[in-house]
Design a protein around this motif. Structure first.
Motif: not given
Length: 98
Positions: A17-36, A38-45
């Motif tokens: 019962t505790l396992m789904p909470a651990h599995v449902a954690a947010q994915p790792k989203i890394y910043p991407y340093h390149g030309a932007n 993207c719409p306002a408020g967002y950046q390349p990830v």
């Protein structure tokens, strides 16, 4: 015997019962340093190597996360001296048979 089996089953159900909470954690989203582009408020990830627009939740880039802390070990190929199986002597010299 039945008490330990039921206790282990209870522990297993608790962990299940505790396992789904651990599995449902947010994915790792890394910043991407390149030309932007993207719409306002967002950046390349970068998510699992795919570049898209969003908000990063990691402070380092994807390539920095994949980099190993130890430098790669240089491997040197051992070179052996090639020797001829035949003796190098002039024909007619004592000890040589041609």
């Amino acid at each position: 015997m039945r008490l330990t089996t039921s206790a282990l089953a209870g522990v297993g159900l608790t962990l299940a019962t505790l396992m789904p909470a651990h599995v449902a954690a947010q994915p790792k989203i890394y910043p991407y340093h390149g030309a932007n582009y993207c719409p306002a408020g967002y950046q390349p990830v970068q998510i699992a190597g795919v570049i898209c627009c969003g908000q990063p939740n990691q402070h380092m880039s994807y390539s920095q996360a994949l980099a190993h802390p130890m430098p790669t070990k240089k491997v040197y190929k051992v070179r052996h001296k090639v020797r001829s199986a035949r003796p190098t002597c002039m024909s007619g010299t004592k000890g040589c048979t041609n």
